[in-house]
Design an enzyme around this catalytic site. Structure first.
Site, PDB file in Angstrom:
ATOM      1  N   ASP A  19     -91.780  54.855  23.838  1.00  0.00           N
ATOM      2  CA  ASP A  19     -90.943  54.012  22.983  1.00  0.00           C
ATOM      3  C   ASP A  19     -89.515  54.540  22.950  1.00  0.00           C
ATOM      4  O   ASP A  19     -88.607  53.862  22.475  1.00  0.00           O
ATOM      5  CB  ASP A  19     -91.499  53.992  21.554  1.00  0.00           C
ATOM      6  CG  ASP A  19     -92.514  52.875  21.364  1.00  0.00           C
ATOM      7  OD1 ASP A  19     -92.661  52.042  22.277  1.00  0.00           O
ATOM      8  OD2 ASP A  19     -93.157  52.839  20.297  1.00  0.00           O
ATOM      9  N   ASP A  60    -101.257  46.621  23.715  1.00  0.00           N
ATOM     10  CA  ASP A  60    -100.785  47.748  22.905  1.00  0.00           C
ATOM     11  C   ASP A  60    -101.920  48.351  22.087  1.00  0.00           C
ATOM     12  O   ASP A  60    -102.985  47.744  21.913  1.00  0.00           O
ATOM     13  CB  ASP A  60     -99.653  47.264  21.980  1.00  0.00           C
ATOM     14  CG  ASP A  60     -98.628  48.346  21.701  1.00  0.00           C
ATOM     15  OD1 ASP A  60     -98.961  49.539  21.836  1.00  0.00           O
ATOM     16  OD2 ASP A  60     -97.482  48.002  21.337  1.00  0.00           O
TER      17      ASP A  60
END
Ligand code: GLA
Length: 732
Positions: free
Chosen positions: A538, A468
């Site tokens: 997301d 990430d």
């Protein structure tokens, strides 16, 4: 007739009136369907002549003379005879700023990726050489170009002020630009506008998450608004993980594209003998519309643009939306048992598992401290891999190795490792404490490598890593780089990151690595060669995902698009949609789940098990097949549809979604562009809501001609709000 066809389709790249003088040479690079033609002039310049449908070398002669007034210099230089946009501008050791390059050498060769044309230019007075590369990627329709600039001086620096990878002329007509913009939770929003005279710019300056504000991929139509399957369309994409800038420059008569690293505030210094290589600019041309360009990039992406593009992906459960930071051995074990019982193949433990002195209970602490939080996971990672083994699935783990929280042991030990500015307060990101590690610094590179290396050597059963990146470069300054190299941070960071990734891939070629950056913030080919896939967004709301995945699909294949079924109401938008709709959307990409299965109803679980089993049957078609976008959610408010077909069109899958519902609203027929008209197909409803009540199309055998020319009537199957179908088509 053939000539006429050629002239009308010679969409890109006109020619010079004065080509083919004695010393001129013509070079044709051809794939199955596309040709790139460059002419060179020994001791002089090189010109683009053509990039379009395949032509033969013998076609070329007739071409010169009918085209004229065209200046398609492959490398416009600053400083002599010049006005307008430039691909290259430098400052020589004695402060001189013009370039005057003459071609010294020409090489045609092959490498493992395809065929290369390499032109070497040398300045007539100053110590600068430039190699310009053109590549045709073997077994694809994608071509690329880039340069290598060398300071040949014995001493003294050459400064690079402008250093684009490509300057490609296109034919001016009624051109439209298709581009993709967005932000967190709404990546890849497509916009399509007629190209005005003047400049249109697609640029990024975030430093790290270079795909939020804009995406590096864009398309330009040759004549009129592009269609999915029949217009002539050019597609370009800069293969760079950092800041980029693409300018589309148009006037009444000409159109060109300059693309490269965004050089604003990024002056580069080449010391004596040093070379800088610009990133590749990849491009494709298709007469089969935007869909043709996309399919070219998908095939190329699977072969060259991402890791393991030929290996179907596991169906996974990711823990994030299910439990957020509340991971512990018991809950992880329960989630693993649940996904295994639904037919899943991999479990990924997301954020929240690490931190000793500062346990990672929220986003305020712990990045940098990549040791297991013993309180949450007393058995360590071994306890988790052991549980995964027991449940017969693989195990994966989340890390964010380029980052640190100022509340962490790492920051306490190495505050000098973060990008920061002396004399200024440190701007901190997520959680009020996040900072970016300085990957310009080789010690930091070693450290970032060691995070992955330690995890994988200590736990060889880790099969998957989610990598990430939840920040951009907020503090422009490196305590490692000297004062006169501060302007290089945006570039040196990425060179450092690439070195780390090279080391990881050399040692761990097989591990699956997901590229995530607050969702799709790094959706691009700059980093994908080291990664298997990206987290598309997301935002897991199935409705908005139709748009996000539609945008992403213009350049990135389904195998790379992580697409997860999450809870309803959705955590980002609050929207409630049925489990079938959520699955039918996620199944059009790399299927996964992002939910606490414990909270699902019995019906939802029953449906999930069936949908996962169904996906396994069509996984190869979705992940390795050709995609056809059929009804755009942007064009038709009520229905969106797409399909995939394998190479010989014997096996296909169609997805259609009802996106809004008004009574008696017309539902368009779904015409299956990716079908073979000479075949008959048996239709199977892959995901009936009730196992024993498939939709009305199930079991029908329909001719390819009907499917393509008349289309599938889905009005019955999509007769209610939030209805959808996933149909398997098998040629009989
Ligand atoms: C980012 C990612 C999410 C999740 C969180 C964890 O936002 O995009 O998927 O991993 O970080 O903090």
């Amino acid at each position: 007739m053939k000539k006429l066809f050629l002239m009308s389709t010679m969409c890109l790249l006109g020619t010079l009136g004065n080509v083919l003088r004695a010393q001129n040479r013509t070079h044709v690079l051809s794939s199955d369907r596309t040709s790139l033609v460059v002419t060179t002039n020994d001791g002089g310049t090189a010109y683009y002549q053509y990039f379009g449908p395949k032509i033969k070398e013998s076609d070329i002669r007739g071409f010169f003379g009918v085209q004229s007034n065209y200046t398609g210099n492959t490398l416009p230089l600053f400083g002599m005879y010049s006005s307008g946009e430039k691909a290259l501008a430098v400052e020589t050791p004695d402060g001189h700023m013009s370039l005057d390059l003459g071609m010294q050498n020409l090489e045609r060769t092959d490498d493992e990726k395809g065929e290369l044309l390499i032109l070497t230019f040398k300045d007539r007075v100053y110590p600068v050489t430039v190699k310009q590369y053109f590549r045709r990627y073997k077994d694809t329709e994608v071509f690329s170009t880039w340069t290598e600039i060398t300071n040949q001086a014995k001493k003294g620096n050459v400064k690079l002020l402008t250093f684009a990878s490509a300057c490609v002329p296109l034919t001016r007509g009624d051109n439209y630009l298709t581009q993709f913009h967005g932000g967190w939770g709404c990546e890849g929003r497509m916009s399509e506008e007629r190209i005005p005279n003047g400049q249109s710019v697609i640029a990024d300056k975030a430093g790290l998450r270079n795909a939020f504000g804009a995406n590096a991929g864009f398309m330009i139509s040759v004549n009129g608004k592009p269609s999915e399957n029949s217009s002539e369309v050019f597609g370009g994409n800069l293969l760079w993980s950092g800041n980029y800038k693409t300018k589309i420059i148009a006037d009444n008569n000409s159109l060109s594209v300059i693309s490269g690293i965004n050089e604003e505030t990024s002056t580069l210094t080449l010391k004596a003998g040093e070379t800088f290589r610009t990133p590749e600019f990849a491009m494709a041309f298709s007469q089969e519309g935007k869909g043709g360009v996309s399919r070219a990039f998908h095939r190329w992406g699977r072969k060259y643009g991402l890791a393991h593009g030929d290996k179907p992906r596991d169906i996974l459960l990711n823990s994030w939306e299910g439990v957020y930071f509340n991971v512990n051995q018991e809950v992880m074990d329960q989630m693993m048992a649940d996904i295994a019982s639904l037919g899943g193949e991999l479990f990924v433990m997301d954020d929240g598992w690490f931190g000793d002195k500062y346990p990672r209970d929220n986003d305020h602490t712990s990045l940098g401290d990549w040791m297991v939080c013993k309180k949450k996971l007393p058995l360590g990672i071994e306890g988790l891999t052991e549980a995964a083994r027991k449940h017969g699935i693989k195990f994966g783990i989340w890390i964010e190795p380029e980052m640190v929280n100022t509340k962490s042991e790492l920051y306490e030990k190495h505050p000098e490792w973060v990008l920061s500015q002396p004399n200024r307060p440190l701007i901190q990101g997520r959680g009020g404490t996040q900072a970016v590690l300085d990957l310009c610094n080789p010690k930091v590179q070693d450290y970032v490598f060691s995070i992955t290396d330690n995890l994988l050597t200590e736990n060889p059963d880790i099969a998957y890593i989610k990598w990430d990146c939840n920040a951009d470069i907020m503090n422009y300054g490196s305590t490692y780089l000297p004062a006169n190299e501060q302007s290089e941070i945006y570039i040196r960071y990425h060179q450092g990151l690439h070195k780390v990734l090279d080391r990881i891939r050399r040692k761990y070629p097989d591990v699956v690595i997901q590229l995530c950056a607050s969702g799709g913030g790094r959706m691009g080919y700059g980093l994908l060669p080291w990664f298997d896939e990206f987290w598309t967004s997301d935002n897991t709301d199935a409705y908005q995902r139709i748009f996000i995945q539609w945008g992403a699909s213009h350049f990135y294949p389904a195998i790379a698009q992580a697409s997860h079924v999450s809870a309803s109401p959705n955590h980002q938008t609050g929207r409630e949609v049925p489990i079938k709709f959520r699955f039918d959307v996620a199944m059009s990409g790399r299927l996964g789940m992002e939910i606490q299965p414990k909270n699902m109803s019995a019906e939802e679980k029953e449906f999930s098990g069936r949908a996962i089993a169904a996906y396994k049957k069509i996984r190869d078609v979705v992940q390795l097949g050709d995609q056809y976008r059929l009804i755009s959610p942007y064009d038709n408010g009520s229905v969106a549809a797409l399909m995939y077909a394998d190479e010989n069109k014997g096996h296909a899958v169609v997805f259609a979604y009802r996106m809004d519902y008004l009574h008696n609203q017309s539902v368009p027929k779904v015409r299956l562009d990716g079908i073979d008209v000479d075949k008959n197909y048996r239709i199977k409803d892959l995901t009936p809501r009730n196992a024993d009540r498939p939709c009305n199309l199930d079991g029908k055998v329909v001719s390819g001609r009907i499917l393509k020319y008349a289309g599938l009537n889905v009005s019955h199957a999509l007769g209610r709000p939030w209805t959808s179908v996933a149909l398997e088509l098998t040629a009989e």
